[in-house]
Scaffold this active site. Sequence first.
Site, PDB file in Angstrom:
ATOM      1  N   GLY A  99       5.875  -2.998   6.360  1.00 37.16           N
ATOM      2  CA  GLY A  99       5.859  -2.356   7.659  1.00 37.16           C
ATOM      3  C   GLY A  99       6.130  -0.879   7.496  1.00 37.16           C
ATOM      4  N   CYS A 112     -25.537  -1.581  15.585  1.00 36.30           N
ATOM      5  CA  CYS A 112     -26.027  -1.892  16.925  1.00 36.30           C
ATOM      6  C   CYS A 112     -25.017  -2.720  17.681  1.00 36.30           C
ATOM      7  CB  CYS A 112     -27.394  -2.547  16.847  1.00 36.30           C
ATOM      8  SG  CYS A 112     -28.602  -1.283  16.419  1.00 36.30           S
TER       9      CYS A 112
HETATM   10  C1  LIG Z   1      -0.047  -7.392   5.122  1.00 36.75           C
HETATM   11  C2  LIG Z   1       1.221  -7.787   4.506  1.00 36.75           C
HETATM   12  C3  LIG Z   1       2.023  -6.817   3.887  1.00 36.75           C
HETATM   13  C4  LIG Z   1       1.676  -5.358   3.834  1.00 36.75           C
HETATM   14  O1  LIG Z   1       1.785  -4.723   5.047  1.00 36.75           O
HETATM   15  P1  LIG Z   1       1.554  -3.126   5.132  1.00 36.75           P
HETATM   16  O2  LIG Z   1       1.766  -2.789   6.534  1.00 36.75           O
HETATM   17  O3  LIG Z   1       0.189  -2.844   4.636  1.00 36.75           O
HETATM   18  O4  LIG Z   1       2.564  -2.498   4.227  1.00 36.75           O
HETATM   19  C5  LIG Z   1       3.185  -7.268   3.280  1.00 36.75           C
HETATM   20  N1  LIG Z   1       3.542  -8.580   3.286  1.00 36.75           N
HETATM   21  C6  LIG Z   1       2.787  -9.526   3.867  1.00 36.75           C
HETATM   22  C7  LIG Z   1       3.215 -10.943   3.827  1.00 36.75           C
HETATM   23  C8  LIG Z   1       1.606  -9.160   4.497  1.00 36.75           C
HETATM   24  O5  LIG Z   1       0.861 -10.107   5.087  1.00 36.75           O
END
Ligand SMILES: *Cc1c(COP(=O)(O)O)cnc(C)c1O
Length: 399
Positions: free
Chosen positions: A217, A327
């Site tokens: 995150g 399209c």
């Molecule tokens: C997508 C995902 C991440 C990475 O998230 P980012 O926002 O790209 O850093 C990490 N762990 C899991 C389990 C994910 O599904």
Amino acid sequence: MTDKILLKIAEEFGTPVYVYDAESIKMQYEKLTSSFHKSTRFFYAAKALTNINILKYIKNLGANLDCVSINEVKLGLKAGFSNDKILFTPNCVDLKEIEEAMALKVHINIDNISILEQFGNKFGNSYPIFVRINPHIYAGGNHKISTGHIDSKFGISIHQLRHIERVMKSTNLLVEGLHMHTGSEIKDADVFLQGLEIMFELAEHFPDLKYVDMGSGFKVPYQDGDLETDVKALGRKVEKALTDYHKETGRKFQLWFEPGKYLVSTSGHFVVKSNVIKQTTATVFVGINSGFNHLIRPMFYDSYHIIENLSNPKGAERIYTVVGNICETDTFAWDRKLHEVREGDILVFRNAGAYGFEMSSNFNSRLKPAEVLYLDGKAHLIRKREEFDDLLKNQIEVI
Ligand SMILES: *Cc1c(COP(=O)(O)O)cnc(C)c1O
């Protein structure tokens, strides 16, 4: 990597083309890892960008790998990650796919009670696992990328703790790790601390716990004024929380994170050509030689990518709406101020490394673009542009 280099790459390899700057990945990796205690482990979330060269490069930086499908696990092994450095975090897969991951001896994260039970009944404590918890924290940039809230399909609800315990007790499951991933683009880093506190409370119920995985995150700025997760401050706060917890309980866990976007987003530049300038009564459109089949984020997540005119950087500024050649409505940017765009000009989308090429498709029977890695002052083609025959490759003509 300068814009001049990008222009040269566009000339040499053609457009549209994804260009990744290795140095930027390294910088982001070092910024992140230096902010946390050295025992912290980082698992690159492969799904952001899985080109084998990117995986190898990130492996050489010292990272581990987070995989959401068995094929990502296989790609990771092929890229040279050892099995103890791979975590498999799938969602809604069957036991068969989990067993395939077991055979490859990687860490496995289970995200629903049904599979937890099936796994426990079949394997008991012979293979340690992670449990993915849904902490019911609403976090993340928008609803589509938020995964920890109450309506989310991800993880096992914290309210089902008793159920997890019952499965553990009846099947002798060995839970070595707890995992949560509350969403992408978390603006408020305190969400991680809130999550960590929940993990501490849960830990009481998991006597064999060694690892606490806080997912990802980590946010990067996509436009001026956007925030980047303050990883330095987060690192300090997390460190303090872990130390306090250790003092109180005598327990210690290794902390894991799974950055995807944070590592590769800024490294990516998606370079395209302006095909047509189309003046309508209300708008001046720039029609480019790409579409949401190559970069879906603006249409899918309403996300913002900075766009610049590489080949006319000093032209007078004008307002444009940048659209693709698909399209179906595929607007990349509305009312965007760009240096005058002429037909044939080369434009770039910034921050296109994460979920760019990776989410591309052949919609409209258009071909996927090439990928180029800029490494140690040299541009390397790391994926050929698709050709017409690729469209028919897996089709079987029966008529
Ligand atoms: C997508 C995902 C991440 C990475 O998230 P980012 O926002 O790209 O850093 C990490 N762990 C899991 C389990 C994910 O599904």
